[in-house]
Design a protein around this motif. Structure first.
Motif, PDB file in Angstrom:
ATOM      1  N   ARG A  57      11.982   8.914  -8.301  1.00 52.41           N
ATOM      2  CA  ARG A  57      12.758   9.682  -7.323  1.00 52.41           C
ATOM      3  C   ARG A  57      12.921  11.114  -7.827  1.00 52.41           C
ATOM      4  O   ARG A  57      13.014  11.334  -9.047  1.00 52.41           O
ATOM      5  CB  ARG A  57      14.171   9.105  -7.168  1.00 52.41           C
ATOM      6  CG  ARG A  57      14.229   7.688  -6.660  1.00 52.41           C
ATOM      7  CD  ARG A  57      14.214   7.640  -5.164  1.00 52.41           C
ATOM      8  NE  ARG A  57      14.581   6.320  -4.658  1.00 52.41           N
ATOM      9  CZ  ARG A  57      13.947   5.712  -3.674  1.00 52.41           C
ATOM     10  NH1 ARG A  57      12.921   6.274  -3.073  1.00 52.41           N
ATOM     11  NH2 ARG A  57      14.347   4.535  -3.267  1.00 52.41           N
TER      12      ARG A  57
ATOM     13  N   VAL B 249      19.478   3.203  -6.643  1.00 50.89           N
ATOM     14  CA  VAL B 249      18.806   3.730  -5.466  1.00 50.89           C
ATOM     15  C   VAL B 249      18.207   5.123  -5.724  1.00 50.89           C
ATOM     16  O   VAL B 249      17.144   5.459  -5.208  1.00 50.89           O
ATOM     17  CB  VAL B 249      19.800   3.716  -4.276  1.00 50.89           C
ATOM     18  CG1 VAL B 249      21.033   4.488  -4.557  1.00 50.89           C
ATOM     19  CG2 VAL B 249      19.199   4.159  -3.005  1.00 50.89           C
TER      20      VAL B 249
ATOM     21  N   TRP C 228      16.085   1.410 -14.185  1.00 50.71           N
ATOM     22  CA  TRP C 228      15.888   1.082 -12.765  1.00 50.71           C
ATOM     23  C   TRP C 228      15.312  -0.335 -12.635  1.00 50.71           C
ATOM     24  O   TRP C 228      15.764  -1.123 -11.808  1.00 50.71           O
ATOM     25  CB  TRP C 228      14.941   2.105 -12.105  1.00 50.71           C
ATOM     26  CG  TRP C 228      14.521   1.648 -10.737  1.00 50.71           C
ATOM     27  CD1 TRP C 228      15.242   1.738  -9.584  1.00 50.71           C
ATOM     28  CD2 TRP C 228      13.300   0.955 -10.392  1.00 50.71           C
ATOM     29  NE1 TRP C 228      14.550   1.161  -8.538  1.00 50.71           N
ATOM     30  CE2 TRP C 228      13.352   0.673  -9.009  1.00 50.71           C
ATOM     31  CE3 TRP C 228      12.180   0.555 -11.116  1.00 50.71           C
ATOM     32  CZ2 TRP C 228      12.325   0.016  -8.335  1.00 50.71           C
ATOM     33  CZ3 TRP C 228      11.155  -0.101 -10.436  1.00 50.71           C
ATOM     34  CH2 TRP C 228      11.236  -0.363  -9.067  1.00 50.71           C
TER      35      TRP C 228
ATOM     36  N   ARG D 260      17.019  -3.310 -10.508  1.00 49.64           N
ATOM     37  CA  ARG D 260      16.272  -3.807  -9.331  1.00 49.64           C
ATOM     38  C   ARG D 260      15.999  -5.301  -9.492  1.00 49.64           C
ATOM     39  O   ARG D 260      16.102  -6.074  -8.547  1.00 49.64           O
ATOM     40  CB  ARG D 260      14.986  -2.986  -9.191  1.00 49.64           C
ATOM     41  CG  ARG D 260      14.022  -3.476  -8.153  1.00 49.64           C
ATOM     42  CD  ARG D 260      14.038  -2.650  -6.907  1.00 49.64           C
ATOM     43  NE  ARG D 260      13.252  -3.290  -5.866  1.00 49.64           N
ATOM     44  CZ  ARG D 260      13.024  -2.801  -4.673  1.00 49.64           C
ATOM     45  NH1 ARG D 260      13.532  -1.654  -4.328  1.00 49.64           N
ATOM     46  NH2 ARG D 260      12.322  -3.448  -3.788  1.00 49.64           N
TER      47      ARG D 260
ATOM     48  N   ALA E 180      24.035   1.591   0.004  1.00 47.56           N
ATOM     49  CA  ALA E 180      22.696   1.622   0.610  1.00 47.56           C
ATOM     50  C   ALA E 180      22.660   0.902   1.949  1.00 47.56           C
ATOM     51  O   ALA E 180      21.793   1.176   2.769  1.00 47.56           O
ATOM     52  CB  ALA E 180      21.685   0.990  -0.343  1.00 47.56           C
ATOM     53  N   GLY E 181      23.603  -0.015   2.164  1.00 50.33           N
ATOM     54  CA  GLY E 181      23.434  -0.905   3.301  1.00 50.33           C
ATOM     55  C   GLY E 181      24.280  -0.632   4.521  1.00 50.33           C
ATOM     56  O   GLY E 181      23.907  -1.026   5.622  1.00 50.33           O
TER      57      GLY E 181
ATOM     58  N   THR F 268      23.195   2.667   7.197  1.00 49.43           N
ATOM     59  CA  THR F 268      21.875   2.468   7.779  1.00 49.43           C
ATOM     60  C   THR F 268      21.971   1.485   8.948  1.00 49.43           C
ATOM     61  O   THR F 268      21.412   1.722  10.019  1.00 49.43           O
ATOM     62  CB  THR F 268      20.931   1.905   6.702  1.00 49.43           C
ATOM     63  OG1 THR F 268      21.647   0.955   5.915  1.00 49.43           O
ATOM     64  CG2 THR F 268      20.407   2.999   5.811  1.00 49.43           C
TER      65      THR F 268
ATOM     66  N   HIS G  87      10.117   9.815  -2.686  1.00 51.64           N
ATOM     67  CA  HIS G  87       9.462   9.384  -3.925  1.00 51.64           C
ATOM     68  C   HIS G  87       9.016  10.621  -4.702  1.00 51.64           C
ATOM     69  O   HIS G  87       8.927  11.716  -4.151  1.00 51.64           O
ATOM     70  CB  HIS G  87       8.235   8.527  -3.607  1.00 51.64           C
ATOM     71  CG  HIS G  87       8.570   7.195  -2.980  1.00 51.64           C
ATOM     72  ND1 HIS G  87       7.945   6.026  -3.334  1.00 51.64           N
ATOM     73  CD2 HIS G  87       9.480   6.840  -2.027  1.00 51.64           C
ATOM     74  CE1 HIS G  87       8.443   5.015  -2.619  1.00 51.64           C
ATOM     75  NE2 HIS G  87       9.364   5.492  -1.815  1.00 51.64           N
TER      76      HIS G  87
ATOM     77  N   GLY H  58      10.132   1.392   8.387  1.00 47.68           N
ATOM     78  CA  GLY H  58      11.428   2.069   8.308  1.00 47.68           C
ATOM     79  C   GLY H  58      12.214   1.652   7.075  1.00 47.68           C
ATOM     80  O   GLY H  58      13.227   2.272   6.739  1.00 47.68           O
ATOM     81  N   PHE H  59      11.759   0.610   6.391  1.00 44.68           N
ATOM     82  CA  PHE H  59      12.452   0.169   5.180  1.00 44.68           C
ATOM     83  C   PHE H  59      11.730   0.638   3.917  1.00 44.68           C
ATOM     84  O   PHE H  59      12.051   0.193   2.823  1.00 44.68           O
ATOM     85  CB  PHE H  59      12.575  -1.353   5.177  1.00 44.68           C
ATOM     86  CG  PHE H  59      13.514  -1.862   6.242  1.00 44.68           C
ATOM     87  CD1 PHE H  59      14.884  -1.812   6.046  1.00 44.68           C
ATOM     88  CD2 PHE H  59      13.044  -2.364   7.440  1.00 44.68           C
ATOM     89  CE1 PHE H  59      15.763  -2.258   7.023  1.00 44.68           C
ATOM     90  CE2 PHE H  59      13.904  -2.814   8.434  1.00 44.68           C
ATOM     91  CZ  PHE H  59      15.271  -2.760   8.219  1.00 44.68           C
ATOM     92  N   GLY H  60      10.784   1.540   4.084  1.00 42.86           N
ATOM     93  CA  GLY H  60      10.142   2.130   2.915  1.00 42.86           C
ATOM     94  C   GLY H  60       8.950   1.331   2.428  1.00 42.86           C
ATOM     95  O   GLY H  60       8.514   0.362   3.059  1.00 42.86           O
ATOM     96  N   PHE H  61       8.453   1.757   1.274  1.00 46.48           N
ATOM     97  CA  PHE H  61       7.175   1.242   0.789  1.00 46.48           C
ATOM     98  C   PHE H  61       7.202   0.969  -0.703  1.00 46.48           C
ATOM     99  O   PHE H  61       7.932   1.604  -1.457  1.00 46.48           O
ATOM    100  CB  PHE H  61       6.079   2.286   1.042  1.00 46.48           C
ATOM    101  CG  PHE H  61       5.884   2.621   2.483  1.00 46.48           C
ATOM    102  CD1 PHE H  61       4.963   1.933   3.252  1.00 46.48           C
ATOM    103  CD2 PHE H  61       6.641   3.622   3.078  1.00 46.48           C
ATOM    104  CE1 PHE H  61       4.787   2.243   4.590  1.00 46.48           C
ATOM    105  CE2 PHE H  61       6.477   3.930   4.412  1.00 46.48           C
ATOM    106  CZ  PHE H  61       5.543   3.238   5.171  1.00 46.48           C
TER     107      PHE H  61
ATOM    108  N   ARG I   9       9.760   0.696  -4.363  1.00 47.01           N
ATOM    109  CA  ARG I   9      11.099   1.164  -3.998  1.00 47.01           C
ATOM    110  C   ARG I   9      11.507   0.681  -2.614  1.00 47.01           C
ATOM    111  O   ARG I   9      12.577   1.055  -2.122  1.00 47.01           O
ATOM    112  CB  ARG I   9      11.170   2.700  -4.013  1.00 47.01           C
ATOM    113  CG  ARG I   9      10.897   3.404  -5.322  1.00 47.01           C
ATOM    114  CD  ARG I   9      11.744   3.003  -6.480  1.00 47.01           C
ATOM    115  NE  ARG I   9      13.119   3.387  -6.551  1.00 47.01           N
ATOM    116  CZ  ARG I   9      13.664   4.144  -7.522  1.00 47.01           C
ATOM    117  NH1 ARG I   9      12.914   4.685  -8.464  1.00 47.01           N
ATOM    118  NH2 ARG I   9      14.953   4.358  -7.577  1.00 47.01           N
TER     119      ARG I   9
ATOM    120  N   CYS J 264      13.073  -1.119   0.555  1.00 51.43           N
ATOM    121  CA  CYS J 264      14.452  -1.596   0.676  1.00 51.43           C
ATOM    122  C   CYS J 264      14.590  -3.073   0.301  1.00 51.43           C
ATOM    123  O   CYS J 264      14.035  -3.944   0.974  1.00 51.43           O
ATOM    124  CB  CYS J 264      14.913  -1.393   2.111  1.00 51.43           C
ATOM    125  SG  CYS J 264      16.563  -2.034   2.410  1.00 51.43           S
ATOM    126  N   PRO J 265      15.349  -3.389  -0.746  1.00 54.13           N
ATOM    127  CA  PRO J 265      15.511  -4.798  -1.105  1.00 54.13           C
ATOM    128  C   PRO J 265      16.600  -5.497  -0.297  1.00 54.13           C
ATOM    129  O   PRO J 265      16.838  -6.686  -0.487  1.00 54.13           O
ATOM    130  CB  PRO J 265      15.908  -4.719  -2.595  1.00 54.13           C
ATOM    131  CG  PRO J 265      16.617  -3.411  -2.729  1.00 54.13           C
ATOM    132  CD  PRO J 265      16.038  -2.485  -1.696  1.00 54.13           C
TER     133      PRO J 265
END
Ligand code: HEM
Length: 557
Positions: free
Chosen positions: A102, A119, A127, A131, A301-302, A305, A410, A472-475, A478, A480-481
């Motif tokens: 990041r 995050v 990290w 994670r 984070a949750g 959103t 990223h 939309g939850f990223g790639f 990283r 979104c978990p």
């Protein structure tokens, strides 16, 4: 003599200029950056990014340069934008070893102290440990870890909506926040939503989001400014950082301390924190710190959103009542009017899933796989939260612009080549999800809200050939978990609200219809509808009894 000197100096000057141009040319041909608009010295492309949502500008540049990868220079900082799913998958997933860090954020991490939140952490052992703890203890295979709390929160939301419909926006935030606090710390959703923990978490999240856009603060560009004492005129960012730090500490320590004392007293509901303690049979102080920090990220984070997605849902239902009716017909057929929807109904309710997909696609909230929150003013050096007209986003060289960098972008940790273009080390790299979700070849008539695009006309089931809006939850590493929880929270809320209420335009004091503009607040990097009024009418008086009985049921009464 004098003229000889002038001639010699001029000759030297011309030779140096030629040498410089030659070197620049060689450098540029050897190290071609992806295409993008030409930039001015010092300010780069800031002038092109003024007063427009950056994802729309980037999408236009994607078409203009006919390249799925483009390059923008913001005051000397290289930003690489990936406009297609293919490009994002190639870089963020196949080459994830290079693209999983990041960008550094001085205001957020160094001054406020959010360094502990994984995050925004750089890629590395710390990290990885956080994670791993998060995904081991909270993953899609264990729906029972979050669905009961979501169901309870959604049903209570229905009752609260009946009592205070005009406060629906506030109630949505409380609902999503309370189910996350319950999942993380084992609190009862009803008790926690009006508690000091929710209040503190909301304030901390506001501060996090406001500070997470580099460029909101000059100190993100000139990190040495962090050493300026707070009493120096113009250093209001230091004072703001202190206020946000206090909020941040309350979010981090408050709910965790309460959960720990319940654990010691033996009255704690199973939750993320209890599972972590069970897993680490003899948690030393380091492990305990990590549990505290990883749980602390959940609310952050949750919550907002999911709030954005649900706000888009309410707006869409007001604007497109026809789709609301279709969903209600499906609910009446499958669920009936004597009970409320449950998670077990999901596979029989394809139209609800279609609405959810379209909500996530339509105004893709993580338009640049990044998050922010409207209503939160952004301030730069000298700005003050008590002055609402100060909406300065980046005060460099007298330009005001929202720079599309966030905690969710990223960072490339190595120089790389993609399609023959050079991606410099330490470039900010972002996926333009807006462009992906508004690609006409995949989503015909992409600017229209139309859940039918996900449905097979032949059998009314979900059309598996249409791309799901999961980008939309990223790639990559990283991504979104918490995506499984996000999707189930939004799903159960949509299904429950449509089962009980008709959502329509509100009326003003003269009985005239108030039509929401439908505009989105694009002054932040997240796409969120401007506040609007709407009306919630019970579909029948009996539904109130069904609602009450269902709430009693989930309360165990
Ligand atoms: C509609 C709701 C949500 C959306 C649109 C969303 C979107 C995102 C996005 C775009 C990212 C960044 C991905 C990347 O860098 O490629 C992210 C990261 C993250 N999300 Fe979500 N999210 C949602 C809900 C949630 C929930 C409910 C939780 C937790 C319970 C959660 C936890 C996280 C965490 C911890 C990260 C950081 C991952 C990391 O940096 O390793 N999110 N989310």
């Amino acid at each position: 003599m004098v003229s000889n000197n002038i001639l010699a100096w001029t000759g030297c000057g011309v030779a140096l200029a030629i040498l410089y141009l030659f070197q620049q040319l060689r450098f540029r041909t050897r190290n071609l950056l992806p295409p993008g608009p030409s930039s001015f010295p010092l300010i780069g492309n800031i002038q092109c990014l003024i007063s427009r949502p950056t994802w729309i500008t980037f999408t236009e540049w994607y078409q203009k340069y006919d390249s799925d990868i483009i390059h923008v220079n913001v005051a000397g900082n290289p930003i690489i934008i990936l406009n297609t799913l293919e490009a994002a998958t190639e870089l963020f997933e196949r080459r994830s070893a290079t693209y999983s860090s990041r960008p550094p954020l001085t205001m957020l991490n160094d001054l406020i102290g959010w360094k502990w939140a994984f995050v925004g952490m750089p890629y590395g052992p710390e990290w990885k440990a956080c994670r791993k703890l998060f995904t081991t203890m909270f993953n899609p295979n264990n729906a029972d870890q979050h669905e009961p709390q979501e169901l309870k929160a959604a049903r209570n939301f229905l009752l609260n909506l009946h009592e205070k419909p005009e406060q629906y926006a506030k109630l949505v935030r409380k609902m999503t926040g309370s189910s996350i606090l319950s999942v993380a710390y084992g609190f009862d959703v009803n008790v926690v939503q009006d508690s000091v923990h929710t209040y503190n978490a909301e304030r901390a999240a506001d501060g996090f989001i406001a500070a997470s856009i580099p460029g909101s603060f000059l100190v993100d560009y000139l990190p040495w400014l962090k050493y300026i004492p707070s009493w120096v005129p113009g250093a209001s960012f230091q004072r703001q950082a202190r206020i946000w730090k206090a909020d941040m500490e309350k979010l981090l320590h408050g709910p965790f301390a309460a959960a720990k004392s319940s654990l010691i007293e033996g009255g704690m509901e199973p939750c993320f924190v209890t599972r972590c303690f069970e897993q680490l049979s003899d948690p030393d102080s380091n492990a305990e710190g990590m549990i505290e920090q990883t749980a602390g990220v959940m609310y952050l984070a949750g919550t907002d959103t999911a709030v954005v997605a649900l706000t888009t849902f309410f707006l869409a239902m007001v604007k497109y009542p026809g789709y609301q009716k279709k969903a209600q017909q499906e609910l009446d057929r499958v669920v009936g009017s004597n009970r409320l929807p449950e998670f077990d109904d999901k596979s029989s309710l394809p139209y609800i899933q279609a609405i959810l997909n379209e909500v996530l696609r339509y105004e893709s909230e993580s338009a640049l796989t990044c998050q922010s929150q409207p209503g939160v003013q952004k301030y730069c050096l000298g700005g003050s939260p008590s002055i609402p007209w100060v909406r300065i986003h980046i005060c460099l060289f007298f330009f005001c612009v929202e720079v599309p960098l966030t905690v969710m972008a990223h960072l490339s940790t190595e120089e790389d080549i993609y399609r023959g273009y050079r991606i410099p080390k330490n470039a900010t790299v972002m996926a333009n999800v807006w462009a992906m979700f508004h690609d006409e070849t995949k989503f015909p008539d992409p600017y229209t809200f139309n859940p039918d695009r996900y449905i097979c006309a032949a059998d009314g089931q979900l059309n598996l050939g249409v791309m799901e809006p999961t980008s939309g939850f990223g790639f990559g590493r990283r991504a979104c978990p918490g995506r499984h929880m996000a999707l189930s929270t939004i799903w159960i809320t949509i299904a429950s609200v449509l089962a009980v209420y008709d959502i329509s335009n509100a009326l003003d004091e003269n009985g005239e219809i108030i039509i929401p503009t439908g505009d989105y607040d694009t002054t932040t990097v997240q796409n969120r509808p401007y506040p609007f009024e709407c009306s919630f009418k019970l579909r029948s008086p009996e539904r109130l009894d069904v609602m009450r009985t269902s709430v009693e049921f989930v309360e165990g009464k």
